[in-house]
Design a protein around this motif. Structure first.
Motif, PDB file in Angstrom:
ATOM      1  N   ASP A   1       1.098  -0.982  -0.260  1.00 28.28           N
ATOM      2  CA  ASP A   1      -0.114  -0.113  -0.433  1.00 28.28           C
ATOM      3  C   ASP A   1       0.971   1.156  -0.206  1.00 28.28           C
ATOM      4  OD1 ASP A   1       1.651  -0.177   2.557  1.00 28.28           O
ATOM      5  OD2 ASP A   1      -0.910   0.212   3.250  1.00 28.28           O
ATOM      6  N   GLY A   2       2.348   1.020  -0.032  1.00 25.11           N
ATOM      7  CA  GLY A   2       2.979   1.956  -0.313  1.00 25.11           C
ATOM      8  C   GLY A   2       3.641   2.489   0.869  1.00 25.11           C
ATOM      9  N   THR A   3       2.875   2.826   2.012  1.00 21.55           N
ATOM     10  CA  THR A   3       4.153   2.568   3.465  1.00 21.55           C
ATOM     11  C   THR A   3       5.309   2.288   3.864  1.00 21.55           C
ATOM     12  OG1 THR A   3       2.602   0.781   4.493  1.00 21.55           O
ATOM     13  CG2 THR A   3       1.437   3.101   4.414  1.00 21.55           C
ATOM     14  N   ILE A   4       5.802   1.932   5.045  1.00 25.38           N
ATOM     15  CA  ILE A   4       7.070   2.039   5.482  1.00 25.38           C
ATOM     16  C   ILE A   4       7.241   1.660   6.366  1.00 25.38           C
ATOM     17  CG2 ILE A   4       9.419   2.778   5.386  1.00 25.38           C
ATOM     18  CD1 ILE A   4       8.316   2.976   2.573  1.00 25.38           C
ATOM     19  N   PRO A   5       7.069  -0.144   6.482  1.00 31.94           N
ATOM     20  CA  PRO A   5       6.874  -0.354   7.513  1.00 31.94           C
ATOM     21  C   PRO A   5       8.506  -0.020   8.522  1.00 31.94           C
ATOM     22  CG  PRO A   5       8.125  -1.623   6.145  1.00 31.94           C
ATOM     23  CD  PRO A   5       7.473  -1.166   5.738  1.00 31.94           C
ATOM     24  N   PRO A   6       7.948   0.672  10.301  1.00 31.33           N
ATOM     25  CA  PRO A   6       9.601   0.417  11.170  1.00 31.33           C
ATOM     26  C   PRO A   6      10.078  -0.633  10.618  1.00 31.33           C
ATOM     27  CG  PRO A   6       7.388  -0.706  12.461  1.00 31.33           C
ATOM     28  CD  PRO A   6       7.034  -0.687  10.438  1.00 31.33           C
ATOM     29  N   TYR A   7      11.535   0.096  11.012  1.00 31.33           N
ATOM     30  CA  TYR A   7      12.959  -0.570  10.775  1.00 31.33           C
ATOM     31  C   TYR A   7      13.858  -0.269  11.608  1.00 31.33           C
ATOM     32  CZ  TYR A   7      11.274  -1.737   6.060  1.00 31.33           C
ATOM     33  OH  TYR A   7      11.376  -3.173   4.568  1.00 31.33           O
TER      34      TYR A   7
ATOM     35  N   LEU B   1       4.895   0.735 -16.361  1.00 27.45           N
ATOM     36  CA  LEU B   1       5.916   1.363 -15.181  1.00 27.45           C
ATOM     37  C   LEU B   1       6.978   1.987 -16.443  1.00 27.45           C
ATOM     38  CD1 LEU B   1       7.464   2.053 -12.900  1.00 27.45           C
ATOM     39  CD2 LEU B   1       9.284   0.382 -13.316  1.00 27.45           C
ATOM     40  N   GLU B   2       7.016   3.666 -15.983  1.00 26.91           N
ATOM     41  CA  GLU B   2       7.279   4.127 -17.214  1.00 26.91           C
ATOM     42  C   GLU B   2       8.781   5.165 -16.393  1.00 26.91           C
ATOM     43  OE1 GLU B   2       5.317   7.860 -18.772  1.00 26.91           O
ATOM     44  OE2 GLU B   2       4.973   7.185 -20.623  1.00 26.91           O
ATOM     45  N   ARG B   3       9.284   5.291 -15.259  1.00 26.36           N
ATOM     46  CA  ARG B   3      10.243   5.738 -14.831  1.00 26.36           C
ATOM     47  C   ARG B   3       9.602   5.971 -12.797  1.00 26.36           C
ATOM     48  NH1 ARG B   3       7.109  10.568 -16.362  1.00 26.36           N
ATOM     49  NH2 ARG B   3       7.476  11.988 -14.884  1.00 26.36           N
ATOM     50  N   VAL B   4      11.471   5.971 -12.556  1.00 19.43           N
ATOM     51  CA  VAL B   4      10.730   6.454 -10.997  1.00 19.43           C
ATOM     52  C   VAL B   4      11.863   7.410 -10.777  1.00 19.43           C
ATOM     53  CG1 VAL B   4      11.438   3.702 -10.453  1.00 19.43           C
ATOM     54  CG2 VAL B   4      13.167   4.995 -10.823  1.00 19.43           C
ATOM     55  N   GLU B   5      11.343   8.189  -9.434  1.00 19.05           N
ATOM     56  CA  GLU B   5      11.796   9.162  -9.346  1.00 19.05           C
ATOM     57  C   GLU B   5      11.835   9.654  -8.016  1.00 19.05           C
ATOM     58  OE1 GLU B   5       9.278  13.062 -10.711  1.00 19.05           O
ATOM     59  OE2 GLU B   5       9.896  12.681 -12.708  1.00 19.05           O
ATOM     60  N   VAL B   6      12.648   9.769  -7.165  1.00 21.39           N
ATOM     61  CA  VAL B   6      12.843  10.388  -5.491  1.00 21.39           C
ATOM     62  C   VAL B   6      12.863  11.291  -5.155  1.00 21.39           C
ATOM     63  CG1 VAL B   6      14.919   9.727  -3.652  1.00 21.39           C
ATOM     64  CG2 VAL B   6      14.881   8.349  -5.959  1.00 21.39           C
ATOM     65  N   ASP B   7      11.577  12.005  -4.244  1.00 20.12           N
ATOM     66  CA  ASP B   7      10.881  12.574  -4.020  1.00 20.12           C
ATOM     67  C   ASP B   7      12.949  13.551  -2.568  1.00 20.12           C
ATOM     68  OD1 ASP B   7      10.519  11.724  -1.016  1.00 20.12           O
ATOM     69  OD2 ASP B   7       8.256  12.182  -1.911  1.00 20.12           O
ATOM     70  N   ALA B   8      12.199  14.335  -2.017  1.00 23.94           N
ATOM     71  CA  ALA B   8      13.304  15.507  -0.958  1.00 23.94           C
ATOM     72  C   ALA B   8      12.910  14.499  -0.369  1.00 23.94           C
ATOM     73  CB  ALA B   8      12.807  16.918  -0.979  1.00 23.94           C
ATOM     74  N   ASN B   9      11.481  13.570   0.247  1.00 26.85           N
ATOM     75  CA  ASN B   9      12.002  13.021   1.764  1.00 26.85           C
ATOM     76  C   ASN B   9      12.884  11.919   1.472  1.00 26.85           C
ATOM     77  OD1 ASN B   9       9.045  14.678   2.101  1.00 26.85           O
ATOM     78  ND2 ASN B   9      11.245  14.563   3.564  1.00 26.85           N
ATOM     79  N   GLY B  10      13.444  11.260   0.116  1.00 24.95           N
ATOM     80  CA  GLY B  10      13.993   9.685  -0.484  1.00 24.95           C
ATOM     81  C   GLY B  10      12.952   8.543  -0.742  1.00 24.95           C
ATOM     82  N   PHE B  11      11.792   9.318  -0.703  1.00 28.53           N
ATOM     83  CA  PHE B  11      10.650   8.268  -1.503  1.00 28.53           C
ATOM     84  C   PHE B  11      11.028   7.885  -2.911  1.00 28.53           C
ATOM     85  CE2 PHE B  11       8.143   9.829   2.319  1.00 28.53           C
ATOM     86  CZ  PHE B  11       9.002   8.623   2.962  1.00 28.53           C
ATOM     87  N   VAL B  12      10.861   6.951  -3.177  1.00 26.66           N
ATOM     88  CA  VAL B  12      11.253   6.538  -4.526  1.00 26.66           C
ATOM     89  C   VAL B  12      10.137   6.263  -5.397  1.00 26.66           C
ATOM     90  CG1 VAL B  12      12.360   4.121  -6.163  1.00 26.66           C
ATOM     91  CG2 VAL B  12      13.685   4.915  -4.454  1.00 26.66           C
TER      92      VAL B  12
ATOM     93  N   TYR C   1       9.897   2.175  -2.391  1.00 28.11           N
ATOM     94  CA  TYR C   1      11.223   2.524  -1.356  1.00 28.11           C
ATOM     95  C   TYR C   1      11.340   3.622  -0.528  1.00 28.11           C
ATOM     96  CZ  TYR C   1      13.610  -1.856  -3.246  1.00 28.11           C
ATOM     97  OH  TYR C   1      13.317  -3.028  -4.291  1.00 28.11           O
ATOM     98  N   GLN C   2      12.104   3.756   0.136  1.00 26.08           N
ATOM     99  CA  GLN C   2      12.805   4.267   0.904  1.00 26.08           C
ATOM    100  C   GLN C   2      13.570   5.038   1.205  1.00 26.08           C
ATOM    101  OE1 GLN C   2      10.234   5.673   5.082  1.00 26.08           O
ATOM    102  NE2 GLN C   2      11.480   7.972   4.974  1.00 26.08           N
ATOM    103  N   ILE C   3      14.878   5.716   0.722  1.00 25.85           N
ATOM    104  CA  ILE C   3      16.074   6.102   0.740  1.00 25.85           C
ATOM    105  C   ILE C   3      16.449   6.509   2.274  1.00 25.85           C
ATOM    106  CG2 ILE C   3      18.368   6.635  -0.855  1.00 25.85           C
ATOM    107  CD1 ILE C   3      16.833   4.200  -1.536  1.00 25.85           C
TER     108      ILE C   3
END
Length: 432
Positions: A139-145, A317-328, A341-343
């Protein structure tokens, strides 16, 4: 003893300036290397205890370190996965040849990289560094790591042949019903409105909405019956509601009451109902009581003014982008966007204490202090920039100036050695 100490000090000076020249040459050689951190050499005097009435030269020592906390200027590019860090923090990466199934590669750190999918879809630089990140839930959420270890970090991998669809979960209606149809003597024409939605497999389905006016014997009823049919359920009725509209001076034309005949109950706070289709529940926004949005009953014709929905059909899928908060984000050709992903940005108390490696990468050490993985933009860390690279931190003009100073200092130390040699020769000549 004093003369020989002068010789030793000058030899130490030659070695120290040779070390500084080596750092300068490294800096100048990497003046065009993206993400390069300049090496800086510091001189430290060495003091030797002297006896009364004489002085013993101690010489000089050097220490050299990478100025990791100094950042170079940012340059824009045309590749969305060219990444740079604006501010504090570093990107986690690993050597591509260490990426193996079931094994966690050694995390290294860098401040910039030009990442592109390799033959297996890993975001990799030409120098063989793969980007690491936390994988997102479906669902696009990032689990706790864990934030103080690299557990959970995985090589960012893309499937460029990926197909995706997003089921519809909400429909918003902006529809005007003709007020005259609910007056005495009207024809009572049923107004039809099919609304398309997408099921769980990306297929286009529809909810057929019919609005039937209540025609009174006299005056106006201001009442309609809304019936919802699901095409994926063979046209079965999934909801029926009696809508009453206000005809007062202050709130004329807005919803006054919603009575549920069948289907989910009306939520007055949200102004919506929930119906169960063959693919699951869908929320339908019809407007709040007394609000001039959603369904209205005003003079004029039947007008679907604003009907919107979420969801998307099957897309590529066309492309991927990374936003300012590190989300791919994965961007598909229908406009669908998914977080995959989250960077994180890695920070530690003393970045300059890290161990420098090849390819502008660094390893945390006891001198750098323990690392912590931050969300980009949180805490002390800066932002992740796509379409950008960090240029070398080398200031060529400053390095050339330091080179001149180093050359003069080296020549002066050599001159001292020559002078001491002449003094010792004079001492030897006293015997003659």
């Amino acid at each position: 003893m004093t003369i020989s100490s002068s010789l030793s000090a000058s030899v130490a000076g030659l070695n120290a300036n040779a070390t500084r020249m080596a750092a300068i040459s490294d800096n100048i050689a990497n003046s065009a290397t993206y993400g390069y951190k300049r090496a800086e050499t510091d001189f430290h005097s060495l003091v030797v205890a002297s006896s009364r009435g004489s002085y013993t030269a101690g010489g000089v020592r050097t220490t050299t370190q990478r100025m990791v906390d100094q950042r170079g200027p940012l340059a824009s590019t045309t590749n969305p996965t060219d990444l740079a860090v604006r501010g504090r923090g570093m990107l986690p990466v690993a050597a591509r040849n260490e990426v193996r199934p079931g094994e966690a590669p050694q995390m290294m750190l860098t401040t910039t990289g030009s990442f592109r999918p390799d033959e297996q879809g890993y975001l990799t630089t030409q120098s063989g560094l793969v980007l690491l990140g936390w994988p997102a839930n479906p669902d696009g959420t990032i689990p706790p790591y864990s934030r103080d270890s690299q557990d959970g970090l995985q090589p960012v991998r893309l499937n460029m042949n990926q197909l995706a669809g997003e089921p519809t979960t909400r429909i918003a209606l902006g529809v005007n019903l003709p007020a005259r149809e609910s007056e005495a003597g009207a024809a009572g024409t049923v107004q039809e409105l099919p609304v398309e939605y997408y099921d769980n497999l990306g297929n286009a389905r529809s909810i057929h909405m019919s609005f039937t006016p209540t025609v009174p014997a006299g005056g106006a009823s201001n009442e309609w019956t809304m019936t919802l049919h699901d095409s994926a359920s063979g046209g079965a009725v999934i909801g029926e509601y009696t809508l009453t509209f206000d005809d007062s001076r202050t709130a004329g034309g807005t919803l006054a009451q919603v009575a549920t005949v069948s289907g989910g109950a009306y939520d007055a706070a949200a102004g919506s109902i929930v119906v169960n289709t063959a693919s699951g529940p869908i929320e339908i926004g019809i407007g709040r009581i007394g609000a001039p949005d959603g369904l209205t009953q005003l003079a004029g014709s039947f007008a679907p003014l604003d009907v919107s929905r979420d969801g998307a059909p099957v897309s590529k899928l066309e492309r991927v982008e990374v936003d300012a908060n590190g989300f791919v984000h994965a961007l598909f050709d229908t406009g669908l966007v998914r977080t995959i992903y989250q960077i994180p940005l890695v920070d530690m108390p003393n970045p300059n204490g890290m161990t420098a490696l090849d390819r502008q990468t660094y390893l945390p050490s006891h001198r750098s202090g323990p690392f912590y993985l931050w969300n980009a933009g949180d805490g002390p860390t800066g932002e992740v920039l796509g379409y950008a690279r960090e240029e070398s931190a080398t200031d060529v003009a400053g390095e050339l100036t330091a080179m001149i100073q180093t050359q003069r200092a080296y020549s002066s130390n050599a001159k001292v050695i020559q002078t001491v040699d002449e003094m010792l020769q004079e001492t030897a000549n006293l015997k003659r």
